[in-house]
Write a protein that holds these residues in place. Structure first.
Motif, PDB file in Angstrom:
ATOM      1  N   PRO A 171       0.826  -1.148  -0.009  1.00  0.00           N
ATOM      2  CA  PRO A 171       0.072   0.325  -0.002  1.00  0.00           C
ATOM      3  C   PRO A 171       1.037   1.108  -0.160  1.00  0.00           C
ATOM      4  O   PRO A 171       1.907   1.373   0.395  1.00  0.00           O
ATOM      5  CB  PRO A 171      -0.762  -0.002   1.290  1.00  0.00           C
ATOM      6  CG  PRO A 171      -0.834  -1.531   1.557  1.00  0.00           C
ATOM      7  CD  PRO A 171       0.434  -2.344   1.239  1.00  0.00           C
ATOM      8  N   GLY A 172       0.117   2.231  -0.432  1.00  0.00           N
ATOM      9  CA  GLY A 172       0.956   3.516  -0.766  1.00  0.00           C
ATOM     10  C   GLY A 172       1.559   4.096   0.662  1.00  0.00           C
ATOM     11  O   GLY A 172       2.584   4.613   0.805  1.00  0.00           O
ATOM     12  N   SER A 173       0.596   4.306   1.739  1.00  0.00           N
ATOM     13  CA  SER A 173       1.044   4.584   3.060  1.00  0.00           C
ATOM     14  C   SER A 173       1.192   3.371   4.015  1.00  0.00           C
ATOM     15  O   SER A 173       0.654   3.101   4.820  1.00  0.00           O
ATOM     16  CB  SER A 173       0.108   5.561   3.593  1.00  0.00           C
ATOM     17  OG  SER A 173      -0.354   6.505   2.727  1.00  0.00           O
ATOM     18  N   ALA A 174       2.660   2.795   3.848  1.00  0.00           N
ATOM     19  CA  ALA A 174       2.720   1.408   4.444  1.00  0.00           C
ATOM     20  C   ALA A 174       3.095   1.746   5.711  1.00  0.00           C
ATOM     21  O   ALA A 174       3.851   2.754   6.256  1.00  0.00           O
ATOM     22  CB  ALA A 174       4.199   0.816   3.803  1.00  0.00           C
ATOM     23  N   ALA A 198       2.983   7.082  -2.838  1.00  0.00           N
ATOM     24  CA  ALA A 198       3.772   6.011  -2.312  1.00  0.00           C
ATOM     25  C   ALA A 198       5.068   6.386  -1.368  1.00  0.00           C
ATOM     26  O   ALA A 198       5.617   7.357  -1.855  1.00  0.00           O
ATOM     27  CB  ALA A 198       4.156   5.203  -3.479  1.00  0.00           C
ATOM     28  N   THR A 199       4.885   5.676  -0.249  1.00  0.00           N
ATOM     29  CA  THR A 199       6.246   5.961   0.389  1.00  0.00           C
ATOM     30  C   THR A 199       7.405   5.238  -0.238  1.00  0.00           C
ATOM     31  O   THR A 199       8.591   5.803   0.063  1.00  0.00           O
ATOM     32  CB  THR A 199       6.007   5.376   1.835  1.00  0.00           C
ATOM     33  OG1 THR A 199       4.721   6.088   2.468  1.00  0.00           O
ATOM     34  CG2 THR A 199       7.048   5.578   2.796  1.00  0.00           C
ATOM     35  N   VAL A 200       7.026   4.138  -0.676  1.00  0.00           N
ATOM     36  CA  VAL A 200       8.133   3.333  -1.096  1.00  0.00           C
ATOM     37  C   VAL A 200       8.096   3.457  -2.909  1.00  0.00           C
ATOM     38  O   VAL A 200       7.377   3.388  -3.411  1.00  0.00           O
ATOM     39  CB  VAL A 200       8.180   1.930  -0.960  1.00  0.00           C
ATOM     40  CG1 VAL A 200       9.238   0.915  -1.397  1.00  0.00           C
ATOM     41  CG2 VAL A 200       8.157   1.473   0.715  1.00  0.00           C
ATOM     42  N   ARG A 201       9.506   3.959  -3.298  1.00  0.00           N
ATOM     43  CA  ARG A 201       9.233   4.448  -4.918  1.00  0.00           C
ATOM     44  C   ARG A 201      10.723   4.609  -5.363  1.00  0.00           C
ATOM     45  O   ARG A 201      11.624   4.348  -4.158  1.00  0.00           O
ATOM     46  CB  ARG A 201       8.670   5.730  -5.034  1.00  0.00           C
ATOM     47  CG  ARG A 201       9.258   6.838  -4.387  1.00  0.00           C
ATOM     48  CD  ARG A 201       8.932   7.264  -3.010  1.00  0.00           C
ATOM     49  NE  ARG A 201       9.518   8.417  -2.943  1.00  0.00           N
ATOM     50  CZ  ARG A 201       9.599   8.904  -1.639  1.00  0.00           C
ATOM     51  NH1 ARG A 201       8.737   8.437  -0.508  1.00  0.00           N
ATOM     52  NH2 ARG A 201      10.013  10.236  -1.514  1.00  0.00           N
ATOM     53  N   GLU A 202      10.990   4.516  -6.457  1.00  0.00           N
ATOM     54  CA  GLU A 202      12.528   4.885  -6.817  1.00  0.00           C
ATOM     55  C   GLU A 202      12.458   6.380  -7.153  1.00  0.00           C
ATOM     56  O   GLU A 202      11.778   6.711  -7.933  1.00  0.00           O
ATOM     57  CB  GLU A 202      12.899   4.034  -8.034  1.00  0.00           C
ATOM     58  CG  GLU A 202      13.082   2.613  -7.857  1.00  0.00           C
ATOM     59  CD  GLU A 202      13.509   1.816  -9.237  1.00  0.00           C
ATOM     60  OE1 GLU A 202      13.094   2.459 -10.333  1.00  0.00           O
ATOM     61  OE2 GLU A 202      13.924   0.623  -9.024  1.00  0.00           O
ATOM     62  N   ALA A 260      -2.679   5.206  -5.232  1.00  0.00           N
ATOM     63  CA  ALA A 260      -1.102   5.158  -4.701  1.00  0.00           C
ATOM     64  C   ALA A 260      -1.047   3.835  -4.285  1.00  0.00           C
ATOM     65  O   ALA A 260      -1.527   3.076  -3.549  1.00  0.00           O
ATOM     66  CB  ALA A 260      -1.326   6.230  -3.475  1.00  0.00           C
ATOM     67  N   GLY A 261       0.430   3.457  -4.401  1.00  0.00           N
ATOM     68  CA  GLY A 261       0.963   2.094  -4.082  1.00  0.00           C
ATOM     69  C   GLY A 261       2.076   1.720  -4.862  1.00  0.00           C
ATOM     70  O   GLY A 261       2.678   2.647  -5.307  1.00  0.00           O
ATOM     71  N   THR A 262       2.742   0.783  -4.306  1.00  0.00           N
ATOM     72  CA  THR A 262       3.986   0.468  -4.714  1.00  0.00           C
ATOM     73  C   THR A 262       4.077  -1.019  -5.293  1.00  0.00           C
ATOM     74  O   THR A 262       3.275  -1.791  -4.750  1.00  0.00           O
ATOM     75  CB  THR A 262       5.098   0.387  -3.624  1.00  0.00           C
ATOM     76  OG1 THR A 262       5.363   1.466  -3.219  1.00  0.00           O
ATOM     77  CG2 THR A 262       6.625  -0.048  -4.193  1.00  0.00           C
ATOM     78  N   ILE A 263       4.518  -1.211  -6.666  1.00  0.00           N
ATOM     79  CA  ILE A 263       4.721  -2.446  -7.293  1.00  0.00           C
ATOM     80  C   ILE A 263       6.129  -2.687  -7.522  1.00  0.00           C
ATOM     81  O   ILE A 263       7.047  -1.932  -7.953  1.00  0.00           O
ATOM     82  CB  ILE A 263       4.023  -2.512  -8.618  1.00  0.00           C
ATOM     83  CG1 ILE A 263       2.459  -2.408  -8.692  1.00  0.00           C
ATOM     84  CG2 ILE A 263       4.457  -3.814  -9.713  1.00  0.00           C
ATOM     85  CD1 ILE A 263       1.828  -3.693  -8.158  1.00  0.00           C
ATOM     86  N   ALA A 264       6.453  -4.003  -7.216  1.00  0.00           N
ATOM     87  CA  ALA A 264       8.090  -4.475  -7.480  1.00  0.00           C
ATOM     88  C   ALA A 264       8.083  -5.967  -8.021  1.00  0.00           C
ATOM     89  O   ALA A 264       7.287  -6.363  -7.890  1.00  0.00           O
ATOM     90  CB  ALA A 264       8.531  -4.641  -5.783  1.00  0.00           C
ATOM     91  N   LEU A 265       9.260  -6.062  -9.159  1.00  0.00           N
ATOM     92  CA  LEU A 265       9.355  -7.015  -9.572  1.00  0.00           C
ATOM     93  C   LEU A 265      10.308  -7.790  -8.854  1.00  0.00           C
ATOM     94  O   LEU A 265      11.509  -7.272  -8.854  1.00  0.00           O
ATOM     95  CB  LEU A 265       9.865  -6.722 -11.253  1.00  0.00           C
ATOM     96  CG  LEU A 265      10.137  -7.908 -11.939  1.00  0.00           C
ATOM     97  CD1 LEU A 265       9.028  -9.172 -12.081  1.00  0.00           C
ATOM     98  CD2 LEU A 265      10.613  -7.465 -13.381  1.00  0.00           C
ATOM     99  N   VAL A 266      10.167  -8.947  -8.222  1.00  0.00           N
ATOM    100  CA  VAL A 266      11.061  -9.616  -7.416  1.00  0.00           C
ATOM    101  C   VAL A 266      11.630 -10.929  -8.057  1.00  0.00           C
ATOM    102  O   VAL A 266      10.849 -11.813  -8.436  1.00  0.00           O
ATOM    103  CB  VAL A 266      10.283 -10.015  -5.975  1.00  0.00           C
ATOM    104  CG1 VAL A 266      11.310 -10.443  -5.110  1.00  0.00           C
ATOM    105  CG2 VAL A 266       9.519  -8.301  -5.622  1.00  0.00           C
TER     106      VAL A 266
END
Length: 822
Positions: A79-82, A167-171, A132-138
């Motif tokens: 979630p965007g506000s982790a 999003a809090t987590v981002r590049e 708002a959110g974060t997607i990661a390719l892992v």
């Protein structure tokens, strides 16, 4: 997980700030850019209100020269506000993505939308946020644990990452915020600079799988040339719905450059001759401000959509015809704007809507006959009104209501009174503003104030209040000095009983609210002997726990009354069963009595509980309650998830008076008066009709025990004098609804969507002598409110049931009125 949609709250915050909601400084650490597989597109609005696609998706791409295997990889979402308790959700992948190719991961499917994704290459069940959110390719399928941008940048398993919206987590910096109808997508060059804001832009979703199949942004067949009036058509639904159109020409008449619903309005300066077809169209650009100016001549291409605020298949609202995914060119600038439709008292029809007994969307518009059809026939066109009188005060969303028919059911204080299901005030319309509040704060106006000069802008359907004029020109506010009313003090021989909905009062409220409500009791209501209170919450208000007691709420309120110079009121109430009476979850609202022991006595009879039914007994020819206070038939299914009436037995100058405090179930669930179903279904009336039947049965039991019983039934009945529920209570004349006896121009206690109306009532039995009744207008018409309801008060001499004694009391009342004697 609840999926995000285009919400009023988000829109309002953006408007109030005048800013795009976005990110802040970049993190100190950055991950190495991926040489091959990257995240190419993210969409979280699937199946939400206004969406075309039914599912969320993540699209991958390969920027390398060789196929990239995805075996053992996963797509993960945070979630965007982790928060510390937030967890990454995982969708495993398989297969590979070709050089320059795409790979489609389908995620959660919503209830809305009409277009399915192309066949996905992988499928998960993650409900992404639309905004708002974060997607990661892992590399791997074990859930990540990082919760900050720096920690995730240091995790070698993450091959690529994108934070969108806030999003809090981002590049680097997060992307701009997408919406229910837009995605964030990496540019065609698939650049990976490790700054999401630089690499991704907001636009129409274009889901594509490894086979190259696509929907949404797929160019498909060539767009059909269309004029705006062709797009709008002669009904509420465009004949080009979900189709691509081109060569759409018009002049830009207004822009919306803030919030999440940005775009611009076009009007064709060359109209057709059909009054049913609007020449205006809204071009929706999502969270991106449109690069156009008022006066630009534009030629546009895009997809025609019908935007509903919720799922189209089940929506009760009307839709807005708009152009989405648009591309346009500006041919010239500084063009003259088409003349607006000028609203005067005769412009809008008096009859509000057609009444087919169902959905009005397929019906051909009749703009000269029905108000709703008139507005639809002018959807997205510019309208203007001069010297508009305010009939609904400025609300917390920076909106107000005006009327184009100033003489239509005009109230005594400048509003528009609602007098029947078929008598909606058709001249009422909502006004919002397109002017950033930093340039001009939205005016705080009361009923009866005026927006002088011209107010003009495009009009469109808004589910939060019907057809709305979005003002690009806003008149000058004129304060007409609306004053709060004050009622007279009761005379010595009169008993004064008031009713007041204090709007979710609890100790979490500010002292200022307690003080204002207390001042209303002391100053404006002149310290009634008995006060029925509605919406008293428990001691910690909306905290949803096991607390049900309200003694701290009532203590603080009665203390505030004393501080304002009022008497030391005592109170009686019965704590409800936890979460059994509706209202704000955890609030446990209930009705309660305040009474002044120096003027009136309360007859306490123990035994009243949340589930114990009060009864009636006859003793020495008089009626009495079995418990006092006591709840009226609390186990009856009529009171399911609703407040139970509270009966109390009082004694004033030796005479018994029964007061029954009420708060019937709300109108929640009713179809809107301005919606697509006409006439609207009022489903909530069913329960109120049952409640009225139960309450009337109790009143009849009192009168059966003593036909001369002094009875006051008061409270927020959530219904009108002409409603079935109130008609049940007054049938046969056993009770008189006092608000129905005042002149029509004074018949209101509440203002909703610009309609001054009745929700609160005081009903009196025949035995009451010298009845004097007053609605005290101190809240509903004002932008600054202590409650959204106006209180009411009744003053009377309790009947003795003896003609000689009653006659003498009438004589005393006459003396009081004529000579002021006590």
């Amino acid at each position: 997980m609840t999926k995000t949609h285009r919400s009023k709250a988000a829109f309002t915050v953006a408007v109030a700030s005048g800013l795009v909601l976005g990110g802040v400084a970049a993190p100190a650490a950055l991950a190495a850019p991926s040489a091959d597989a990257v995240i190419a597109e993210v969409y979280g609005g699937g199946g939400n209100s206004g969406a075309t696609l039914t599912s969320d998706f993540v699209e991958l791409a390969n920027r390398g020269a060789a196929a990239a295997s995805l075996a053992g990889f996963s797509v993960q979402y945070l979630p965007g506000s982790a928060s510390p308790s937030s967890a990454w959700q995982v969708t495993p992948l398989a297969g590979s993505v070709a050089p320059g190719g795409r790979y489609l991961v389908a995620e959660s499917k919503g209830s809305g939308g009409t277009v399915a994704l192309p066949t996905p290459d992988a499928t998960g069940a993650i409900a992404l946020s639309a905004t708002a959110g974060t997607i990661a390719l892992v590399s791997g399928t074990t859930a990540l644990t990082c919760k900050t941008a720096a920690d995730c940048a240091a995790d070698s398993r993450i091959k690529d990452l994108v934070g969108f919206g806030t999003a809090t987590v981002r590049e680097g910096n997060p992307t701009a915020a997408p919406s229910n109808t837009t995605s964030v997508a990496r540019g065609t060059a698939l650049a990976d600079t490790d700054d999401n804001a630089a690499d991704f832009t907001v636009g129409e979703p274009t889901p594509t799988n490894t086979a190259g199949e696509s929907t949404g942004g797929d160019p498909g067949p060539a767009p059909t040339p269309a004029k705006i009036h062709d797009i709008q058509g002669t009904t509420r639904i465009s004949p080009f719905k979900d189709k691509k159109v081109g060569d759409v020409t018009g002049v830009v008449t207004a822009t919306r450059t803030f919030g999440s619903q940005r775009g611009f309005w076009l009007t064709d300066p060359n109209p057709d001759s059909d009054p049913r077809t609007s020449e205006g169209l809204f071009v929706f650009t999502g969270s991106t401000s449109p690069a156009v100016a008022v006066g630009d001549a534009v030629t546009a291409t895009g997809t025609v959509r019908e935007f509903y605020p919720d799922a189209p298949a089940t929506s009760n609202f009307q839709s807005l015809t708009e152009l989405t995914g648009a591309q346009w060119t500006v041919g010239s600038q500084g063009n003259a704007l088409p003349a607006p439709t000028v609203l005067n008292p005769d412009t809008v029809p008096t009859t509000y809507a057609p009444s087919p007994g169902g959905n009005i969307e397929p019906l051909a518009l009749e703009p000269s006959k029905y108000a709703l059809d008139f507005w639809e026939a002018h959807e997205s066109e510019i309208v203007s009104i001069s010297d508009a009188r305010v009939v609904g005060p400025t609300n917390s969303f920076n909106e107000l209501y005006v009327t184009s028919k100033p003489d239509q059911h005009k109230s005594a204080r400048g509003g528009s009174v609602y007098l029947g299901y078929d008598q909606l005030n058709s001249g009422v319309m909502k006004v919002s503003s397109l002017i950033p509040f930093a340039e001009r704060p939205f005016p705080k106006l009361n009923v009866g104030d005026v927006l002088t000069g011209t107010t003009s802008g495009p009009v469109e359907y808004d589910d939060f209040g019907g057809y709305t004029l979005f003002a690009s020109v806003l008149g000058t506010e004129k304060d007409n000095g609306l004053a709060q009313e004050t009622t007279r003090k009761q005379r010595t021989g009169e008993l004064a009983v008031a009713t007041y909905n204090v709007e979710n009062l609890s100790p979490v409220d500010t002292q200022a609210k307690f003080d204002r409500l207390a001042d209303a009791i002391v100053t404006h209501l002149a310290t009634p002997d008995i006060v029925n209170l509605e919406e008293i919450q428990d001691n910690n208000g909306p905290a949803n726990d096991t607390v049900v007691a309200a003694d701290q709420t009532l203590q603080r309120f009665t203390d505030a009354i004393v501080a304002k110079g009022g008497p030391r009121y005592e109170w009686r109430e019965i704590d409800p069963v936890d979460d059994a009476d509706g209202g704000q979850p955890g609030g446990n609202i209930r009705v309660a009595f305040l009474f002044n022991p120096a003027r009136v006595s309360f007859v306490d009879r123990p035994g009243g509980t949340p589930t114990t039914a009060v009864g009636v007994v006859r003793e020495h020819g008089k009626a009495h309650l079995t418990v006092s206070p006591g709840r009226v038939d609390p186990a009856n299914e009529a009171w399911t998830a609703s407040r139970k009436p509270l009966a109390g037995e009082f004694v004033f100058k030796g005479r018994t008076v029964f007061v029954i405090a009420n708060h019937f179930n709300s109108k929640g669930g009713d179809q809107p008066t301005h919606g697509r179903f006409q006439p609207p279904a009022r489903s909530s009336e069913v329960q109120r009709a049952k409640q009225a039947t139960v309450l009337r049965g109790f009143v009849d039991a009192l009168l059966a025990a003593d036909r001369n019983a002094n009875i006051v039934v008061a409270g927020d009945l959530n219904d009108y004098p002409f409603s079935p529920a109130v008609q049940t209570l007054t049938a046969g004349g056993a009770l008189k609804d006092l608000i129905a006896s005042v002149p029509e121009a004074e018949r209101y206690s509440y203002v909703f969507e610009g309609q001054s109306q009745v929700l609160d009532h005081i009903l009196a039995s025949r035995a009451l002598r010298g009845v004097d009744y007053d609605v005290v207008h101190i809240n509903a018409e004002f932008a600054d409110q202590a409650s959204d309801h106006d209180p009411q008060v009744i003053r009377f001499r309790p009947g003795a049931g003896n003609p000689i004694e009653d006659g003498f009391n009438d004589f005393l009342d006459w003396l009081d009125q004529v000579f002021g004697k006590k």
